[in-house]
Motif scaffolding. Structure first.
Motif, PDB file in Angstrom:
ATOM      1  N   ARG A  31      69.160  63.809  31.450  1.00  0.00           N
ATOM      2  CA  ARG A  31      68.926  63.291  30.098  1.00  0.00           C
ATOM      3  C   ARG A  31      70.247  63.112  29.341  1.00  0.00           C
ATOM      4  N   TYR A  41      73.412  72.195  32.880  1.00  0.00           N
ATOM      5  CA  TYR A  41      72.331  72.353  31.914  1.00  0.00           C
ATOM      6  C   TYR A  41      72.008  73.838  31.837  1.00  0.00           C
ATOM      7  N   GLU A  52      62.859  74.623  31.776  1.00  0.00           N
ATOM      8  CA  GLU A  52      63.660  73.421  32.022  1.00  0.00           C
ATOM      9  C   GLU A  52      63.698  73.064  33.508  1.00  0.00           C
ATOM     10  N   ASN A  96      60.687  60.604  26.625  1.00  0.00           N
ATOM     11  CA  ASN A  96      60.493  60.783  28.061  1.00  0.00           C
ATOM     12  C   ASN A  96      60.882  59.551  28.871  1.00  0.00           C
ATOM     13  N   TRP A  98      63.821  58.298  29.261  1.00  0.00           N
ATOM     14  CA  TRP A  98      65.235  58.237  29.630  1.00  0.00           C
ATOM     15  C   TRP A  98      65.430  57.879  31.105  1.00  0.00           C
ATOM     16  N   ARG A  99      64.566  58.360  31.996  1.00  0.00           N
ATOM     17  CA  ARG A  99      64.704  58.011  33.426  1.00  0.00           C
ATOM     18  C   ARG A  99      64.466  56.513  33.654  1.00  0.00           C
ATOM     19  N   ALA A 108      70.695  55.502  30.073  1.00  0.00           N
ATOM     20  CA  ALA A 108      69.825  55.768  28.930  1.00  0.00           C
ATOM     21  C   ALA A 108      70.680  55.980  27.689  1.00  0.00           C
ATOM     22  N   THR A 110      70.651  58.419  25.629  1.00  0.00           N
ATOM     23  CA  THR A 110      71.144  59.798  25.572  1.00  0.00           C
ATOM     24  C   THR A 110      72.317  60.004  26.534  1.00  0.00           C
ATOM     25  N   GLN A 111      72.346  59.256  27.610  1.00  0.00           N
ATOM     26  CA  GLN A 111      73.478  59.339  28.539  1.00  0.00           C
ATOM     27  C   GLN A 111      74.720  58.694  27.928  1.00  0.00           C
TER      28      GLN A 111
END
Length: 165
Positions: A31, A41, A52, A96, A98-99, A108, A110-111
């Motif tokens: 993400r 993470y 997670e 959800n 993002w993938r 994405a 967020t990336q």
């Protein structure tokens, strides 16, 4: 912001002998990191780390590790104004999709945020967990820069050298 204290990570046993590598995230993206960018993470609690690592289906084999951290600077995604400065909001962070976005657009949103923050000198970010069952108190720290020395010090706790056996 700065974080000092313990962090936890529940990782795939494939990477248990390299709990400081960030290799899995680098290979597959996450993400908050595009493919090719290593990331760790971590979570502020053990239960958050377990949530997670096991977001899909039933609990899978997991290796739990802990670290002592003294990390600075971290971007605080709980600060709405700071997010706004990057043209983001909390809904975008938790989306959800993002993938799918990563596969469709190569990266994405967020990336891209992770790239921008790292370029701006941040070693990582603090963010609420979006895992099922998480509450506002369940927090993660995602790192893109870490090592043995300040200001990005992250030390694995393995006094008995269990992971090297």
């Amino acid at each position: 912001m700065q974080y000092r204290g313990k962090l936890y990570r529940a990782l795939n046993p494939l990477y248990a002998r390299e709990p400081l590598s960030g290799r899995g995230a680098e290979l597959y993206g996450g993400r908050f990191n595009p493919k090719g960018m290593p990331a760790l993470y971590t979570s502020l609690t053990i239960m958050t780390a377990l949530r997670e690592a096991n977001q899909a289906g039933s609990l899978q084999p997991t290796t739990l590790v802990s670290y002592e951290a003294d990390i600075d600077p971290l971007f605080d995604t709980r600060d709405g104004k700071a997010l706004y400065d990057y043209d983001l909001d909390v809904h975008t962070l938790g989306a959800n999709s993002w993938r799918d976005d990563m596969n469709t657009f190569a990266e994405a949103r967020t990336q891209q945020l992770a790239r921008d923050l790292k370029s701006a000198g941040f070693c990582g970010l603090i963010v609420k967990s979006f895992a099922q069952g998480a509450t506002e108190d369940d927090l993660n720290i995602v790192l893109w820069t870490w090592g043995a020395c300040a200001p990005h010090r992250l030390t694995l706790i393995d006094d008995e050298r269990r992971l090297s056996r």
